[in-house]
Structures are given as C-alpha cells and as structure tokens.
Design a protein around this motif. Structure first.
Motif, mmCIF file in Angstrom:
data_model
loop_
_atom_site.group_PDB
_atom_site.id
_atom_site.type_symbol
_atom_site.label_atom_id
_atom_site.label_comp_id
_atom_site.label_asym_id
_atom_site.label_seq_id
_atom_site.Cartn_x
_atom_site.Cartn_y
_atom_site.Cartn_z
ATOM 1 N N VAL A 48 26.595 40.858 47.512
ATOM 2 C CA VAL A 48 28.053 40.911 47.688
ATOM 3 C C VAL A 48 28.711 39.819 46.848
ATOM 4 O O VAL A 48 29.699 40.043 46.160
ATOM 5 C CB VAL A 48 28.438 40.727 49.172
ATOM 6 C CG1 VAL A 48 29.948 40.614 49.337
ATOM 7 C CG2 VAL A 48 27.918 41.892 49.997
ATOM 8 N N LYS A 49 28.115 38.665 46.878
ATOM 9 C CA LYS A 49 28.662 37.519 46.161
ATOM 10 C C LYS A 49 28.785 37.838 44.666
ATOM 11 O O LYS A 49 29.849 37.658 44.060
ATOM 12 C CB LYS A 49 27.737 36.321 46.378
ATOM 13 C CG LYS A 49 28.445 35.015 46.174
ATOM 14 C CD LYS A 49 27.591 33.865 46.684
ATOM 15 C CE LYS A 49 28.412 32.580 46.566
ATOM 16 N NZ LYS A 49 27.694 31.430 47.033
ATOM 17 N N GLU A 50 27.704 38.327 44.115
ATOM 18 C CA GLU A 50 27.688 38.630 42.686
ATOM 19 C C GLU A 50 28.716 39.725 42.370
ATOM 20 O O GLU A 50 29.462 39.648 41.404
ATOM 21 C CB GLU A 50 26.283 39.083 42.293
ATOM 22 C CG GLU A 50 26.031 39.021 40.800
ATOM 23 C CD GLU A 50 24.701 39.660 40.448
ATOM 24 O OE1 GLU A 50 23.746 39.547 41.242
ATOM 25 O OE2 GLU A 50 24.643 40.299 39.380
ATOM 26 N N PHE A 51 28.714 40.717 43.240
ATOM 27 C CA PHE A 51 29.603 41.858 43.064
ATOM 28 C C PHE A 51 31.071 41.426 43.066
ATOM 29 O O PHE A 51 31.864 41.845 42.216
ATOM 30 C CB PHE A 51 29.331 42.834 44.211
ATOM 31 C CG PHE A 51 29.996 44.155 44.057
ATOM 32 C CD1 PHE A 51 29.415 45.142 43.273
ATOM 33 C CD2 PHE A 51 31.194 44.413 44.680
ATOM 34 C CE1 PHE A 51 30.035 46.361 43.127
ATOM 35 C CE2 PHE A 51 31.815 45.628 44.532
ATOM 36 C CZ PHE A 51 31.229 46.609 43.757
ATOM 37 N N ILE A 52 31.406 40.570 43.991
ATOM 38 C CA ILE A 52 32.794 40.114 44.128
ATOM 39 C C ILE A 52 33.198 39.241 42.933
ATOM 40 O O ILE A 52 34.311 39.343 42.414
ATOM 41 C CB ILE A 52 32.983 39.352 45.463
ATOM 42 C CG1 ILE A 52 32.812 40.300 46.647
ATOM 43 C CG2 ILE A 52 34.330 38.655 45.525
ATOM 44 C CD1 ILE A 52 33.889 41.354 46.802
ATOM 45 N N ASP A 53 32.261 38.415 42.472
ATOM 46 C CA ASP A 53 32.553 37.582 41.299
ATOM 47 C C ASP A 53 32.887 38.444 40.088
ATOM 48 O O ASP A 53 33.847 38.189 39.366
ATOM 49 C CB ASP A 53 31.362 36.670 40.982
ATOM 50 C CG ASP A 53 31.262 35.525 41.984
ATOM 51 O OD1 ASP A 53 32.244 35.334 42.745
ATOM 52 O OD2 ASP A 53 30.231 34.841 42.022
ATOM 53 N N ASN A 54 32.068 39.467 39.873
ATOM 54 C CA ASN A 54 32.311 40.366 38.743
ATOM 55 C C ASN A 54 33.664 41.058 38.868
ATOM 56 O O ASN A 54 34.400 41.187 37.900
ATOM 57 C CB ASN A 54 31.234 41.449 38.673
ATOM 58 C CG ASN A 54 29.915 40.896 38.188
ATOM 59 O OD1 ASN A 54 29.898 39.841 37.538
ATOM 60 N ND2 ASN A 54 28.826 41.564 38.512
ATOM 61 N N LEU A 55 33.934 41.499 40.078
ATOM 62 C CA LEU A 55 35.166 42.241 40.318
ATOM 63 C C LEU A 55 36.381 41.336 40.090
ATOM 64 O O LEU A 55 37.407 41.772 39.556
ATOM 65 C CB LEU A 55 35.148 42.741 41.767
ATOM 66 C CG LEU A 55 36.063 43.901 42.091
ATOM 67 C CD1 LEU A 55 35.677 45.122 41.302
ATOM 68 C CD2 LEU A 55 35.972 44.204 43.585
ATOM 69 N N HIS A 56 36.236 40.092 40.453
ATOM 70 C CA HIS A 56 37.305 39.115 40.276
ATOM 71 C C HIS A 56 37.700 39.029 38.794
ATOM 72 O O HIS A 56 38.867 39.115 38.434
ATOM 73 C CB HIS A 56 36.827 37.760 40.792
ATOM 74 C CG HIS A 56 37.898 36.707 40.757
ATOM 75 N ND1 HIS A 56 37.639 35.386 40.607
ATOM 76 C CD2 HIS A 56 39.239 36.812 40.831
ATOM 77 C CE1 HIS A 56 38.771 34.707 40.590
ATOM 78 N NE2 HIS A 56 39.764 35.550 40.735
ATOM 79 N N ASP A 57 36.688 38.895 37.944
ATOM 80 C CA ASP A 57 36.942 38.818 36.497
ATOM 81 C C ASP A 57 37.633 40.080 36.002
ATOM 82 O O ASP A 57 38.583 40.031 35.231
ATOM 83 C CB ASP A 57 35.629 38.616 35.737
ATOM 84 C CG ASP A 57 34.993 37.283 36.091
ATOM 85 O OD1 ASP A 57 35.718 36.416 36.625
ATOM 86 O OD2 ASP A 57 33.777 37.111 35.849
ATOM 87 N N LYS A 58 37.131 41.200 36.476
ATOM 88 C CA LYS A 58 37.679 42.484 36.041
ATOM 89 C C LYS A 58 39.146 42.635 36.437
ATOM 90 O O LYS A 58 39.976 43.072 35.654
ATOM 91 C CB LYS A 58 36.895 43.626 36.691
ATOM 92 C CG LYS A 58 35.873 44.267 35.791
ATOM 93 C CD LYS A 58 35.369 45.505 36.491
ATOM 94 C CE LYS A 58 34.466 46.321 35.622
ATOM 95 N NZ LYS A 58 33.888 47.416 36.399
ATOM 96 N N LEU A 59 39.436 42.272 37.688
ATOM 97 C CA LEU A 59 40.790 42.449 38.203
ATOM 98 C C LEU A 59 41.786 41.549 37.487
ATOM 99 O O LEU A 59 42.950 41.900 37.310
ATOM 100 C CB LEU A 59 40.825 42.157 39.708
ATOM 101 C CG LEU A 59 40.280 43.246 40.624
ATOM 102 C CD1 LEU A 59 40.299 42.780 42.067
ATOM 103 C CD2 LEU A 59 41.095 44.517 40.490
ATOM 104 N N LYS A 60 41.313 40.390 37.094
ATOM 105 C CA LYS A 60 42.202 39.467 36.393
ATOM 106 C C LYS A 60 42.635 40.060 35.053
ATOM 107 O O LYS A 60 43.770 39.892 34.620
ATOM 108 C CB LYS A 60 41.490 38.120 36.176
ATOM 109 C CG LYS A 60 41.762 37.159 37.314
ATOM 110 C CD LYS A 60 41.726 35.701 36.895
ATOM 111 C CE LYS A 60 40.328 35.227 36.570
ATOM 112 N NZ LYS A 60 40.133 33.776 36.666
ATOM 113 N N GLN A 61 41.709 40.777 34.424
ATOM 114 C CA GLN A 61 42.012 41.347 33.120
ATOM 115 C C GLN A 61 42.832 42.627 33.232
ATOM 116 O O GLN A 61 43.683 42.922 32.411
ATOM 117 C CB GLN A 61 40.711 41.639 32.366
ATOM 118 C CG GLN A 61 40.023 40.377 31.880
ATOM 119 C CD GLN A 61 38.548 40.584 31.656
ATOM 120 O OE1 GLN A 61 38.089 41.714 31.597
ATOM 121 N NE2 GLN A 61 37.818 39.500 31.525
#
Lengths: 440, 306
Positions: A48-61
């Motif tokens: 979950v942690k890894e998944f959320i980190d990736n999603l965070h980057d994506k959403l920012k862009q």
C-alpha cells in the motif's frame, strides 16, 4: 463499499468543485481515503505504501479537469493502476504436449486444496482431457476419502496408496499408473502445511526434485490477512511457485491479498474459486479483481453471467413486459429458475451496486436458492388457473384456499409467494440500469 | 497438567509470533529518530499484525500524545508497557473461560467459515474435556463436505469419545436432534457439534445454523449452550465481518482462535474485540490433540510483547 469510497471522494470534491485543479491538500485527502480502502481490503501494508507513493507523484502531475468528474477520474486511475499490477491478461496453465502434464497444489491448511483439486480436474475434463487426481495428504484424517468421494461424483479417478507411502513415491507410482490409463493431466493434492514446518516443506521439495512438474500452484484463501505474503514467499523460495489460485471469493472479502502477492512475488494469479459447487471455478480476470479490492462490486462478471443465461431477445421481451407491467407469475417462476442458473440470488444481489439496499429491505435471498423452495413455488403456481397466473391480484381468500389444497402447501406459503412477487415486481421497476452504471 | 504447564505450552506455541513481534518492537523503539518516524513504524507494525485500521488508529491516537524525547530516555520499556495497557484494554473480557456446567447438559456448537478449523477444534475439545472426566458425544453435523464425518470419526476415536452415526447428505438439524437424544439416553454431560463450514454471506446456510440452534433449544431447553466460532489467525479484516454475521444470526458466545502456530500475528483477535463484544475463549496452536489452550488476554499480550 464502493459507495463508501465514492461518497468520501464526493465530499472532498464538493469543496474544490470550482478549482479545476487539485492542490496538495486535496491530493492528500484523496490518498488518505484510498490508503484506508486498500488497508481495509487487506492489501499488505508495504505494498500500500509503495502504491500510494506512486499515485501521489502521478496525481501531482495530472491535471484534473473540472468538466470531467475528478472523483471518477481518480478512481479510474487507481483502478487502472491496480489492474495493471494484477497482470494484463489471462494466465493459462502450461500444458505439456508430449507427456502427461503434472500439476502440484500446495498451501496452508484450510485454504481449499482438495476442493480446488477436484474443480481443476473437472475443468480439464470439460476441455477434453483425461485427468487423474493423486492423493498425497497422508496426515489429515479422512483427507484421502474427501478427495475420493468428491472426485467420484464427477467420475474422475483418484490414485492413492493409502497412508504408509511417502508422497514422492505415491506420485511416482501414479505416473506409472497414468501411462496405462492414458491420463494426460495429473493433479497432485498435497497436505496443508505451515511454511515454517521444515519437515513438510522438505516433502514438497522432494516431489519437486524427483518429478517434472509443469505447474506448482499455491492455493491462497482470498480472506487471508497481512501474513499471506510471508508464507507465500517461503513456498516460492522452497519450490518455486508458478501460479496462484485464489479461493473462497464467493464471500464478501475484498481480496487485497491478490494485489499483495502479485506485487511482492510477481507470480500470476491463474484461477479463482467462487463457490462450493465443482463448476464454481473461473479464470482470474485482473480488471474485475481491481474493482473488487476497491469495493466497487463485480459488475462485469454479473453482466457476463446474465448474458449467458439470457438471450438478447429474452432480455428484450422481459424488459418490455416490465414496461408494460405485464410481468406475471409465469414470468416470475421462469426468472427464479434462470437466476438459479446464474448463481444464487444473494450472489447476484451482492454483485450489483445499488442492489444491496434491496437486499436489506426485501428478503429475496430466501427465494429460489433452495431446491425445496423452488419446488413449492412451482407447485403453487401450477395449482393456479391461467387467469390467476396472469393477474395475481384476483387471488382472493377462497382462491388461496383452493390453491393451498391443490398444491399441498400452507396458506402462509401462498401469501408469502404473492408478497414476494409484488416486492420483486416493485424492485424491477426501480432497478438501476446495470449497463449505464457510472461512478457518480 | 497444572496451570503453569499449560501456560508454558501456550507461550511456546506463540514463540514464533512473539519472537518476530518483539524483535520488530525492539528495533522500532531503538531506531526511531523522532516522533513521526516512530509513529510510522508503529503503524506499520500494527497493520502488518492484522490489527486493522480501526484498532490501529485507536492505538496511534494514544501514542500521539506522548512526549517522545522524555520517553526515549526511559527507553522502550515505557512504550511496551503503554502498548500492553492499550491492547489489554481492547481485549478486556469479563469472563472468557469455556464453562462446563456440572448440573446440566452442555452443548457446544462449532461454527465458522470453510477451512477455519472447526473439525480440528472439535477433536481437541473432545480430547481435553474427556480427559478431565466428562462424558461426551460428538455430533457430525457437517453432512455436506465429503468425508467430514469420517474425519470427525477418526478424531473421536483418537480422543476415545463416542460419535453419532450418520451419513453424508443427511439433514444437519436432524443429526443434532439424534445427538441430543443419544446424549440423554446414554447419560452424557457434553455434546460437541461440528457444523459444515460456510461463508457468512450465504443466507440459506446461515438459516440452516439457526435451525440447528432452534433444535438444540427445543430438545435440550435446559442445557448450557456455547456457540463457538472458529477464526483462523491468518485471516485478514474479513474476519470482523464474519464474526458480525455469525453473531447476528446465532449469538456467538466465544471465539476459538486457530492456527496460531504459523507466523500470522493473530492481531485479528484485537481487531474483532475492538468491534464486537465477543470474548476469545480458546486458542489452538499446533496439530496435536492437546494443543488447545484457554485464551488469557494478559498472557497473550505479554507473550506478544515479551
């Protein structure tokens, strides 16, 4: 449950409706909800942690436009991410074209190995193979008998040498036996074992070293928690698992373990078990699992099931009848029978978003699921005149008495049937359209 | 066997759980630079132990309040004690021992989802209760799963207790009826009923259990009825829903936590206790007939944090 996530998103987005773009705080709020949803679905914490980190980057862009619903856009993105992780296509089993294909099933106790072995054998039989089941669980009382009895019901042979031989010797003997009988798929049912039980893990290694296995399938309970990753890891280290079968998906578990295992171990999930019947066994489809983990209801599976049970014309006719309010007891009985073919009524209710509310209000789950209940309904409807069937509202007290005598049922049965019929009629009228189902 | 020995065995069974949890705990406390890092790691530990989001949040809230620096100086014993108190508070159960009433018939009904260990617990329970002088009869009400009756018969033989005769496909409620009549006729004081595993979402199968309960209440209306739900320690958060459904249908009087001999942390017990008022009564770790213990909340938490 999907409703929960969608509702929460709606609340977040209501506040930002006119902004057009998400700021850091909005993203944080969304990620928080997604994180909770995944953890509640038993996805492994680290995944979950890894998944959320990736999603965070994506959403920012990502630019979240205001014309599209941001909630829908984000859920779609998350859904795609999970689907992608779960694998992009169906994973077929490896079949050995020249010699018998040998498949070994392994796993912890109580995950459903024996049940799955029989389902898998049935799957191959339906495809025109000649499967042979091999009973090597010499530890659990009556495990061999369980396999024999279940296999006998679908006419599939079981090879067993009782409890005194070692597992590897049983498999070797079964191989010889299969050459005489021309079996082309051999399925080994092993004893449930703990991954930390070295003695029993060595037993699996011994089979692996001495027998050429096409598939080593790990059976995992879909309700498993965080530790599933640890035990699966050790099975992989010891024997090199080639695929996973997820069992007991007919409950309401979100099955986050699927995501964890695929992410951490990279092993494809090949099949899922979806019920106690031998035919409740399906290839694994990543997109459907993704929406389930997010709690979105397995809409696609239902649509497919409904489509196989009804022809297009039938659906059209039924739809017309509904519209014209011509839906009568004849149709009612036909529908119950159909629903039984699709699956149990409660299964269907669970799968359709929006239907859960009916489930609480109308106890339709009592209907059609039991052979006995259906027979009773059949008897009652058969005892009615054509006129009564077409227009149940004319059934008054004396008619009820006559029907009760004719069908050998109680008056209360008839009252209940009529009440349920009216409820269903009402329900169908208000039913949300499945195909137009959208995130909002 | 005296109490001390039982607890030693209980602890031994929990050894792996304890070792891993304690190792992580030590690491957690000694290697955190600041409060946010510590809280992060604490959350990781709790979620990975299947405590679930709700129970974890509760614990995290308590730890939000602490003065990290001050506590660091007192080293991690402080944290451990605090964590222990919080976990104890959640697990707190008034009366969590499986009671056998000497004056009347005792009926123990085992329920739970498929593969959670009902039949094994039935065998272990029979062994334990008969070895302390009770007279039992076992009832194989799982007439659905192939060879479930045979499996229970083997266990009954090992435990040297009687078992009701029946066949696959028989009506479970009528098997239970026979069981209670047999218990009366043969002067037994305990009836152990093994039911078929079922997912809590199968309404009809849940109704079947309700019917069994009605038969028990009718045929043995004066009995002491214990409805135990088996929960597999490797289960995730769905176990809370399971417990909820079984409880709503039947009124579950206790939980038997099974398969504690693996590496799963059993934190699901705490998650369930946080949501529901059902005490954990028994804990099973190991495949031998005598690997069944009374659940002791304090010892359980101590063993975890030892």
């Amino acid at each position: 449950m999907f409703a929960n996530l969608a509702d929460k998103f709606q609340t977040i987005f209501k506040k930002i409706k006119n902004k057009g773009k998400l700021d850091e705080n909005d993203i944080k709020n969304c990620l928080y909800e997604i994180r909770i949803a995944l953890l509640e679905a038993d996805v492994n914490y680290l995944v979950v942690k890894e998944f959320i980190d990736n999603l965070h980057d994506k959403l920012k862009q990502e630019k979240i436009s205001e014309s599209l619903s941001p909630a829908q856009q984000i859920i779609k993105m998350v859904n795609e991410d999970i689907t992608f992780t779960l694998g992009s296509q169906k994973n077929d089993l490896i079949i050995n074209p020249s010699a018998p294909t040998i498949i070994m099933l392994v796993g912890l106790q109580g995950t459903g190995k024996t049940t799955t072995a029989v389902k898998l054998a049935n799957y191959f039989k339906k495809k025109g193979h000649l499967p042979l089941l091999i009973a090597t669980d010499v530890y659990r009382p009556a495990a061999i008998e369980q396999l024999q009895i279940s296999a006998e019901k679908i006419n599939i042979p079981v090879f067993s040498l009782g409890k005194s031989e070692s597992a590897v010797n049983i498999v070797k003997a079964a191989q010889k036996f299969s050459f005489q009988k021309n079996n082309d798929v051999l399925i080994i049912d092993t004893a449930g074992r703990l991954h930390i039980d070295n003695k029993l893990m060595d037993e699996l290694q011994e089979i692996d070293e001495n027998i050429s296995l096409q598939e080593k399938l790990l059976i995992v309970d879909a309700m498993a928690g965080q530790d599933a990753v640890n035990s699966a890891k050790i099975f992989c280290e010891k024997i090199g698992v080639s695929g996973i079968i997820l069992t007991k998906l007919d409950g309401d578990t979100r099955g986050g373990v699927a995501l964890s295992l695929k992410k951490v171990l990279g092993i494809p999930i090949k099949f899922i078990g979806t019920g106690e019947k031998v035919e409740n066994f399906e290839p694994f489809l990543p997109d459907r699992m993704a929406s389930r983990i997010l709690g979105m209801g397995d809409v696609l599976t239902l649509i497919e099931k409904v489509e196989t049970a009804y022809s297009k014309e039938e659906l059209k006719k039924l739809d017309q009848k509904m519209k014209d309010r011509n839906f009568d007891l004849n149709d009612f009985y036909l529908q119950l029978k159909k629903m039984k073919n699709i699956g149990s009524v409660d299964q269907i209710m669970e799968m359709v978003p929006g239907f859960n509310q009916f489930k609480n209000r109308v106890d339709v789950t009592k209907l059609g699921d039991r052979e006995g209940e259906l027979k009773k309904i059949e008897a009652i409807i058969s005892s009615m005149t054509i006129e009564e069937r077409e227009n149940p509202s004319i059934i008054n007290g004396s008619r009820r008495k006559r029907i009760s005598r004719g069908s050998g049922t109680q008056l209360s049965d008839i009252n209940r049937l009529l009440k349920q019929f009216n409820q269903i009629k009402y329900m169908f009228k208000k039913k949300p359209k499945i195909k137009n189902f959208s995130f909002n | 066997m005296n109490i001390k020995n039982i607890f030693m065995q209980f602890k031994e069974g929990l050894y792996k759980t304890r070792k891993e949890f304690a190792q992580k705990l030590g690491y957690l406390f000694s290697n955190s630079k600041d409060k946010p890092e510590f809280l992060d790691k604490l959350e990781e530990l709790l979620i990975l132990s299947d405590l679930g989001v709700s129970a974890t949040s509760k614990i995290m809230n308590e730890f939000q309040q602490i003065n990290f620096k001050e506590c660091q100086e007192n080293n991690f014993i402080f944290f451990k004690e605090k964590l222990k108190i919080i976990l104890m508070d959640i697990l707190n159960s008034v009366d969590s021992v499986l009671k056998i009433d000497e004056d009347r018939l005792n009926v123990i009904m085992l329920v739970g989802v498929n593969g959670s260990g009902k039949t094994s617990i039935a065998g272990k329970l029979a062994y334990r209760l008969s070895s302390i002088g009770n007279s039992l009869i076992m009832v194989p009400a799982d007439t659905f799963r192939a060879a479930a009756i045979q499996q229970l018969s083997v266990l009954a033989n090992k435990a040297k207790v009687e078992i009701v005769n029946t066949n696959e496909g028989a009506d479970p409620a009528s098997v239970v009826y026979d069981g209670i009549s047999a218990a009366r006729a043969r002067g037994k004081n305990i009836v152990i009923i093994d039911t078929a595993g079922r997912l809590h979402t199968k309404v009809n199968l849940m109704h079947e259990l309700e019917k069994i309960k009605r038969v028990i209440q009718k045929e043995a209306h004066n009995c002491s009825l214990e409805i135990l739900q088996t929960i597999d320690a490797t289960m995730g958060q769905n176990a809370i829903t399971q417990a909820n459904f079984f409880n709503n249908s039947l009124g579950v009087s206790g939980i038997a936590l099974t398969k504690m001999d693996g590496t799963a942390k059993g934190g699901i017990v705490i998650a369930i206790r946080k949501e529901l008022d059902i005490p954990v009564k028994l804990i099973s770790c190991g495949e031998k007939l005598n690997n069944l213990y009374d659940f002791q909340a304090e010892k359980f938490v101590e063993a975890l944090l030892d």
